[in-house]
Design a protein around this motif. Structure first.
Motif, mmCIF file in Angstrom:
data_model
loop_
_atom_site.group_PDB
_atom_site.id
_atom_site.type_symbol
_atom_site.label_atom_id
_atom_site.label_comp_id
_atom_site.label_asym_id
_atom_site.label_seq_id
_atom_site.Cartn_x
_atom_site.Cartn_y
_atom_site.Cartn_z
ATOM 1 N N MET A 172 -29.072 17.528 -32.848
ATOM 2 C CA MET A 172 -29.811 17.091 -31.643
ATOM 3 C C MET A 172 -28.987 16.032 -30.932
ATOM 4 N N SER A 173 -28.263 16.433 -29.870
ATOM 5 C CA SER A 173 -27.398 15.464 -29.206
ATOM 6 C C SER A 173 -28.161 14.765 -28.090
ATOM 7 N N ILE A 174 -27.604 13.609 -27.708
ATOM 8 C CA ILE A 174 -28.257 12.837 -26.651
ATOM 9 C C ILE A 174 -27.940 13.421 -25.285
ATOM 10 N N CYS A 175 -26.788 14.086 -25.147
ATOM 11 C CA CYS A 175 -26.398 14.660 -23.851
ATOM 12 C C CYS A 175 -26.324 16.177 -23.966
ATOM 13 N N PRO A 176 -27.458 16.879 -24.127
ATOM 14 C CA PRO A 176 -27.403 18.333 -24.240
ATOM 15 C C PRO A 176 -27.019 18.964 -22.914
ATOM 16 N N PRO A 177 -26.567 20.210 -22.950
ATOM 17 C CA PRO A 177 -26.124 20.832 -21.701
ATOM 18 C C PRO A 177 -27.260 21.202 -20.770
ATOM 19 N N ALA B 73 -29.675 19.207 -19.918
ATOM 20 C CA ALA B 73 -30.257 18.011 -19.297
ATOM 21 C C ALA B 73 -30.276 18.056 -17.775
ATOM 22 N N PRO B 74 -29.252 18.596 -17.086
ATOM 23 C CA PRO B 74 -29.339 18.634 -15.624
ATOM 24 C C PRO B 74 -30.489 19.482 -15.094
ATOM 25 N N PHE B 75 -31.080 20.349 -15.925
ATOM 26 C CA PHE B 75 -32.255 21.110 -15.472
ATOM 27 C C PHE B 75 -33.356 20.161 -15.036
ATOM 28 N N PHE B 76 -33.601 19.128 -15.855
ATOM 29 C CA PHE B 76 -34.668 18.191 -15.505
ATOM 30 C C PHE B 76 -34.287 17.339 -14.300
ATOM 31 N N GLY B 77 -33.000 16.991 -14.201
ATOM 32 C CA GLY B 77 -32.555 16.212 -13.051
ATOM 33 C C GLY B 77 -32.765 16.959 -11.746
ATOM 34 N N PHE B 78 -32.358 18.226 -11.721
ATOM 35 C CA PHE B 78 -32.528 18.989 -10.489
ATOM 36 C C PHE B 78 -33.979 19.385 -10.255
ATOM 37 N N ALA B 79 -34.765 19.491 -11.331
ATOM 38 C CA ALA B 79 -36.205 19.692 -11.125
ATOM 39 C C ALA B 79 -36.804 18.490 -10.419
ATOM 40 N N GLY B 80 -36.284 17.289 -10.718
ATOM 41 C CA GLY B 80 -36.740 16.101 -9.996
ATOM 42 C C GLY B 80 -36.335 16.134 -8.534
ATOM 43 N N TYR C 262 -24.235 13.520 -19.128
ATOM 44 C CA TYR C 262 -25.525 13.298 -18.470
ATOM 45 C C TYR C 262 -26.588 13.407 -19.542
ATOM 46 N N SER C 263 -27.201 12.258 -19.892
ATOM 47 C CA SER C 263 -28.104 12.243 -21.039
ATOM 48 C C SER C 263 -29.439 12.868 -20.681
ATOM 49 N N LEU C 264 -30.167 13.296 -21.721
ATOM 50 C CA LEU C 264 -31.512 13.838 -21.518
ATOM 51 C C LEU C 264 -32.444 12.757 -20.992
ATOM 52 N N PHE C 265 -32.170 11.497 -21.411
ATOM 53 C CA PHE C 265 -32.932 10.369 -20.884
ATOM 54 C C PHE C 265 -32.805 10.299 -19.364
ATOM 55 N N ALA C 266 -31.579 10.439 -18.873
ATOM 56 C CA ALA C 266 -31.375 10.393 -17.423
ATOM 57 C C ALA C 266 -32.065 11.569 -16.744
ATOM 58 N N GLY C 267 -32.043 12.725 -17.389
ATOM 59 C CA GLY C 267 -32.718 13.892 -16.816
ATOM 60 C C GLY C 267 -34.207 13.676 -16.687
ATOM 61 N N PHE C 268 -34.825 13.145 -17.752
ATOM 62 C CA PHE C 268 -36.260 12.889 -17.699
ATOM 63 C C PHE C 268 -36.589 11.819 -16.674
ATOM 64 N N THR C 269 -35.742 10.793 -16.582
ATOM 65 C CA THR C 269 -36.011 9.735 -15.613
ATOM 66 C C THR C 269 -35.922 10.256 -14.196
ATOM 67 N N HIS C 270 -34.925 11.100 -13.942
ATOM 68 C CA HIS C 270 -34.812 11.675 -12.599
ATOM 69 C C HIS C 270 -35.990 12.593 -12.291
ATOM 70 N N ALA D 271 -31.894 5.144 -14.594
ATOM 71 C CA ALA D 271 -31.277 6.335 -15.185
ATOM 72 C C ALA D 271 -29.768 6.241 -15.166
ATOM 73 N N ILE D 272 -29.201 5.733 -14.066
ATOM 74 C CA ILE D 272 -27.746 5.755 -13.965
ATOM 75 C C ILE D 272 -27.109 4.528 -14.595
ATOM 76 N N SER D 273 -27.913 3.536 -14.996
ATOM 77 C CA SER D 273 -27.303 2.334 -15.533
ATOM 78 C C SER D 273 -27.021 2.480 -17.033
ATOM 79 N N VAL D 274 -27.799 3.335 -17.719
ATOM 80 C CA VAL D 274 -27.622 3.473 -19.171
ATOM 81 C C VAL D 274 -26.569 4.537 -19.448
ATOM 82 N N ASP D 275 -25.565 4.207 -20.245
ATOM 83 C CA ASP D 275 -24.426 5.098 -20.499
ATOM 84 C C ASP D 275 -24.311 5.337 -21.988
ATOM 85 N N VAL D 276 -24.726 6.516 -22.450
ATOM 86 C CA VAL D 276 -24.807 6.721 -23.884
ATOM 87 C C VAL D 276 -23.798 7.715 -24.427
ATOM 88 N N CYS D 277 -23.238 8.590 -23.597
ATOM 89 C CA CYS D 277 -22.289 9.550 -24.170
ATOM 90 C C CYS D 277 -21.261 9.952 -23.130
#
Lengths: 91, 160
Positions: free
Chosen positions: B1-6, B8-15, B82-90, B154-160
């Motif tokens: 379970m990685s922090i930056c799965p591929p 993740a941009p699905f949630f970002g663009f859904a936002g 692009y972390s899943l955290f950033a995707g959910f936040t977006h 979302a863009i300030s936290v850098d995890v991977c």
């Protein structure tokens, strides 16, 4: 009497053309000003800080809104004052 | 379970999509409902049309709020790192702006319709109408501010 009616009609047509042009200008600026100010301020003013650029775009859009409200109120005052001037001239 | 799965941009663009789509639905309802009232006003007093177009312009501003948030979020979504955290936040930012824009457009439509019809009979309603419309519009502005704050996080936290 009919001459005055014709003159009034020509003036009204000219005024409505001017109103249409003004409305078109406000519609275009409502679309162009936010996006232009976002990208412009992102590049040249805020050095890449996207949050400030978004706030600049919002302020620009609200300035266009306030400009529209003021211009419509001024238009209304101009229209209500000019018919009274015409009646004074005919008397 | 990685922090930056591929995915993740699905949630970002859904936002991004939800910010634009939902605020546009609100703006469309506001424009249509106020336009019905203005069409009714135009048959009685055509000289009042320019002042009574203010609800329509305010509905346009609601759509502009959605546009600005969409452009802002889509500038931060990346294919990589692009972390899943950033995707959910977006996604949350887009939904915040979109749903508040929907609410604001709904309020502007109903208020614009009835106040414009009252403006035909009583000219002093104008100032009250503008004040109520400003309060309805600020609802969309609150959603935009929350979206901006979430995007910054979302863009300030850098995890991977």
């Amino acid at each position: 009497m009919s001459e005055q009616v014709a003159v009034n009609k020509v003036a009204a047509d000219a005024a409505s053309t001017a109103q249409l042009v003004k409305l078109l200008l406000f519609s275009l600026s409502l679309g162009i000003v936010p996006i232009a100010s976002y990208f412009g301020s992102l590049e040249y003013v805020w050095n890449g800080n996207a949050t400030y650029a978004a706030l600049t775009a919002v302020v620009g859009a609200n300035i266009v809104l306030v400009g529209y409200i003021i211009s419509s109120v001024l238009d209304d005052k101009r229209e209500t004052s000019s018919p009274t001037k015409e009646t004074k001239k005919t008397q | 379970m990685s922090i930056c799965p591929p995915y993740a941009p699905f949630f970002g663009f859904a936002g991004v999509a939800s910010a634009m789509v939902l605020s546009t639905v609100g703006a469309a309802f506001g424009t249509a409902k106020a336009g019905i009232g203005i069409a009714g006003l135009g048959t009685f007093k055509p000289e009042l049309i320019m002042k009574s177009l203010i609800p329509v312009v305010m509905s346009g501003i609601i759509a502009v709020y959605g546009l600005v948030v969409s452009v802002l979020i889509s500038g931060s979504v990346l294919p990589d790192h692009y972390s899943l955290f950033a995707g959910f936040t977006h996604l949350g930012a887009g939904l915040a702006c979109g749903c508040t824009g929907l609410a604001a457009g709904y309020a502007i439509g109903l208020v614009g319709d009835s106040c414009v019809r009252a403006y035909v009979q009583e000219q002093k309603v104008f100032v009250g109408m503008v004040l109520i419309l400003i309060f309805a519009e600020v609802l969309g502005l609150y959603g935009l501010i929350v979206a901006l704050i979430m995007n910054t996080k979302a863009i300030s936290v850098d995890v991977c």
